[in-house]
Enzyme design. Structure first.
Site, mmCIF file in Angstrom:
data_model
loop_
_atom_site.group_PDB
_atom_site.id
_atom_site.type_symbol
_atom_site.label_atom_id
_atom_site.label_comp_id
_atom_site.label_asym_id
_atom_site.label_seq_id
_atom_site.Cartn_x
_atom_site.Cartn_y
_atom_site.Cartn_z
ATOM 1 C CG HIS A 397 -1.774 1.211 1.362
ATOM 2 N ND1 HIS A 397 -1.360 2.320 2.081
ATOM 3 C CD2 HIS A 397 -2.994 1.519 0.870
ATOM 4 C CE1 HIS A 397 -2.297 3.241 2.021
ATOM 5 N NE2 HIS A 397 -3.305 2.785 1.309
ATOM 6 N NE ARG A 492 -3.591 -1.491 -7.196
ATOM 7 C CZ ARG A 492 -2.605 -0.918 -7.885
ATOM 8 N NH1 ARG A 492 -2.683 0.358 -8.205
ATOM 9 N NH2 ARG A 492 -1.552 -1.609 -8.241
ATOM 10 N N GLY A 657 -2.225 -10.011 -13.017
ATOM 11 C CA GLY A 657 -1.946 -9.375 -11.735
ATOM 12 C C GLY A 657 -0.760 -10.102 -11.135
ATOM 13 C CB THR A 658 2.852 -10.001 -11.977
ATOM 14 O OG1 THR A 658 2.988 -8.581 -11.782
ATOM 15 C CG2 THR A 658 2.715 -10.293 -13.456
ATOM 16 C CG ASP A 660 -2.585 -11.183 -5.387
ATOM 17 O OD1 ASP A 660 -1.784 -10.954 -4.454
ATOM 18 O OD2 ASP A 660 -3.729 -10.711 -5.417
ATOM 19 C CB CYS A 707 -2.365 -4.170 -14.327
ATOM 20 S SG CYS A 707 -3.342 -5.500 -13.598
#
Length: 760
Positions: A397, A492, A657-658, A660, A707
């Site tokens: 974050h 997001r 979504g690399t 994860d 992304c």
């Protein structure tokens, strides 16, 4: 202070009068004093507001109700806010104040139409940090409507979010005042916003955006405006973008405004002539020279007359971008190391935050040091010069938000909160991941480098592979668009929802669904308007249960041992149809408004059946699913392996979504500093999954993108282009280097193919 009258005329006001007239009032008075064409106005002073509170007996009533208020108790907060606003609106304005307002209004001109604008008296009040917290009323005519509008402006000081923000930032409600600007309303035929210098690079380029009607259409994001670039060095217009302007904001009879359709013959017409652009740029330069810093100026045009309506400093230059040390370590003492997460150099005093409730102590220019940031800390993150965390990796974050804010950041230091001390002066190098003792001087780039950077801004590289940008917060939309990205590969929406401090379930339970949908709609719309005609892919809600638990309505959230592998993404939406329905409603309204560049992607899918069910739920909500863009995130190995089945199920795009995908393939928690160094985007197993999925998408002519954080690595971008990916979405700060890497790779592939053909 007691001697300050209830009314001050613009001619009497200077920038030093901010305590009486607020930021807007002081700025207008200062601009009028240097000869800029400012419409006539007077200010109902902050002292008049305070006299109103005292003489009506509201001062003690309102502030007594705030004394024991727990702002984290959303129900209590909402009740206190409504009570305070109700008290202000029902109280009778003292005759002296009311008569002074009427008398001043009469001097301006009988039955003159005015704008009534709140003007905060402290730099960090909510109308500066939370857009729209203090009210503005346009097209106001007559004494009764004016008096009512002034009182509504006063009441807006006690909105729930405003009270919460002041409490979190350490402001005492009892000391906060508000002034009200009453200004002749300019019935602008065209209006907009001007940046007197480039808002990101600081280059001597005036950037002007304009549209038809009142300027609120541009400021609020109701319309995509024309854009003009005026080079102050050559004194010429160097770039013009003409937008399709479908709507305008105009006066609605004798009260308020309305959104109206623009006739077709004006929709694609150029708003400003070159001479008008040059004149606006001249006014902007006068304001910039007077204040000593670049300005963000609102303007309007009636006939041949240009009016300057407001001016404030631009805050995204220099500090937000940061100055580098040419990628080299300083000779100063290094006291801490971590991962460089957001580039830039900043010096300041340490403030250690161990709980979000302590963020009220954060001041402008501090260095925020914490174990790990969360969405509740975003208001504080906007204020600080740099951020340092104990935990986290490049995709946490703190890293994501810092890059979007342009704030230098270092993550994964392990010991920052223990090793650093409150008040300690340090320097942060967000690119090198180093913390230095004391304030370390850092030079601006050499002139030749600066010139090259300026040229790069004006000469975008064209690539066949689309280079898109990731966005997390609407505030970053303008900065993201300024990169020249080919669209948004990942928007997001978690921060839009988590920032409300209430779960979707809370809005459903309390019959306030419309409020939730509007927040979501308006936030997404800001990003869509920043990228007219370019794809914007919005990911449906993907918030782990532990993030919901700390919000109002989160009392019944399950306690999961590992929330990242738990009830999140599409798997939760499909089991919570009302939560999914609210998101669909926001998307549906945007599509209905003509935003056909909006694409929606489902996260955490592991089987095509999830996509099919989600698509059918959208159909049941009235979405024409065959004519909108729906896709999926490939974050789970299962979705990469079953990609052909997803294509047959009807996806129109897929995006890796690399962050994860790597975690789930390698069983590595990227935010765990004990194993973070084992997090490997180029692990053969990960590359094999990505390669095979790309080939299937190519075979079926389905757009395939990326992304995740890996997309911001030039070496990975090179590999992806070589393997045939359609588009790459990178972080804001990485766009230039990714575009360059993509262009070089494409040219090399073409060259090698030509050489092979010649050899044959």
């Amino acid at each position: 202070m007691k001697d300050v009258p209830n009314i001050l005329w613009l001619e009497e006001i200077r920038k030093e009068d901010i305590i009486s007239t607020g930021g807007k009032g002081a700025s207008l008075g200062e601009m009028a004093s240097i000869g800029l064409p400012v419409p006539k106005a007077f200010v109902v002073t902050a002292q008049a507001f305070r006299r109103f509170l005292v003489e009506t007996g509201l001062e003690k009533k309102i502030f007594a109700s705030f004394e024991r208020l727990d702002v984290e108790d959303n129900e209590a907060l909402e009740k206190a806010a409504e009570n305070a606003k109700d008290l202000v609106m029902k109280a009778k304005m003292p005759a002296v104040i009311r008569d002074d307002i009427k008398k001043s209004y009469g001097k301006m001109g009988k039955e003159l139409i005015v704008a009534v604008r709140s003007s905060a008296t402290a730099e960090d009040l909510p109308d500066a940090s939370f857009a729209g917290q203090q009210e503005t009323f346009l097209n106001i005519k007559g004494e009764a409507a004016l008096i009512s509008s002034v009182q509504k402006c006063w009441a807006s000081l006690y909105g729930a979010r405003a009270i919460y923000y002041r409490a979190k930032q350490g402001f005492d409600d009892n000391t906060v005042n508000i002034a009200v600007v009453v200004q002749q309303l300019v019935h602008s035929e065209k209006a907009g916003v001007m940046f007197t210098s480039h808002p990101i690079t600081g280059e001597p380029q005036t950037i002007i955006e304009g549209s038809w009607g009142l300027g609120e259409a541009v400021v609020s994001g109701s319309v995509s405006p024309d854009k003009y670039v005026f080079d102050q060095r050559t004194e010429k217009v160097t770039d013009i973008y003409i937008a399709n302007k479908k709507v305008e904001i105009i006066a609605d009879g004798d009260h308020g405004t309305k959104l109206a359709d623009v006739p077709k013959d004006r929709q694609d017409a150029q708003v400003l002539a070159d001479a008008e652009v040059a004149k606006l740029a001249m006014y902007g330069k006068i304001a910039e020279n007077h204040y000593g810093v670049p300005q963000d100026v609102e303007w309007g045009v009636v006939g041949d007359t240009i009016y300057i309506l407001q001016s404030r400093p631009i805050t995204t230059i220099g500090k937000k971008e940061g100055k580098g040390m040419s990628g080299k370590k300083s000779d100063a003492k290094i006291i801490l190391k971590g991962q460089g997460a957001a580039p830039g150099i900043a010096s300041g005093k340490v403030i250690i935050i161990r709980d979000v409730k302590d963020t009220g102590a954060v001041k402008e220019g501090d260095i925020l040091v914490t174990k790990m940031t969360n969405p509740d800390m975003v208001p504080a993150m906007r204020k600080v010069a740099a951020i340092i965390t104990d935990e986290g990796g490049m995709t946490c974050h703190a890293a994501i938000v810092s890059r979007e804010l342009g704030t230098p950041a270092i993550v994964g230091t392990k010991t920052a909160t223990n090793q650093l001390k409150n008040g300690q002066l340090i320097t942060v190098d967000g690119e090198m991941g180093l913390v230095y003792e004391g304030e370390v001087a850092h030079a601006a780039p050499p002139q030749a480098v600066a010139a090259a950077q300026a040229l790069a801004v004006n000469t975008p590289i064209i690539t066949a592979t689309s280079v898109k940008v990731n966005v997390s917060i609407p505030e970053a939309a303008a900065r993201a668009a300024a990169t020249g990205a080919d669209g948004v590969g990942l928007l997001r929406i978690e921060h839009l929802i988590l920032g409300l401090n209430k779960t979707p379930g809370w809005y459903i339970t309390n019959n306030r669904e419309e409020e939730f949908v509007k927040e979501l709609h308006d936030g997404i719309k800001i990003v869509l308007d920043a990228f007219p005609g370019k794809p914007v892919w919005v990911r449906t809600l993907d918030a782990p249960t532990d993030e919901f638990r700390n919000m109002a309505g989160g009392e019944n959230e399950p306690h999961e041992h590992n929330p990242m592998l738990g009830w999140r993404g599409i798997r939760r939406d499909l089991q919570s149809p009302d939560q999914f329905r609210l998101q669909i409603e926001a998307f549906k309204r945007l599509w209905k408004e003509g935003y056909d560049n909006l694409g929606v992607m489902f996260p955490m899918v592991s089987h095509p059946e999830q996509f099919i069910v989600g698509k059918e739920m959208m159909r049941a909500c009235g979405v024409d699913v065959e004519n909108v863009t729906l896709g999926i995130m490939i974050e789970i190995p299962a979705s990469a392996i079953m990609i052909e089945d997803f294509v047959r199920a009807g996806i129109k795009f897929a995006s890796f979504g690399t962050n994860d995908l790597i975690q789930y393939t390698l069983a590595i928690d990227r935010n765990n500093e004990n194993v973070a160094d084992m997090y490997n985007p180029k692990h053969p197993a990960v590359l094999s999954l990505i390669h095979s999925a790309i080939q299937v998408c190519r075979a079926y002519n389905v757009e395939c993108s990326i992304c995740g954080q890996a997309g911001s690595d030039p070496k990975m971008a090179t590999w992806l282009v070589e393997h045939g990916i359609t588009s790459i979405s990178a972080n804001i700060d990485a766009i230039p280097k990714i575009r360059e890497a993509v262009a070089k790779t494409e040219k090399r592939i073409i060259l090698e193919a030509a050489r092979t053909k010649d050899a044959e």
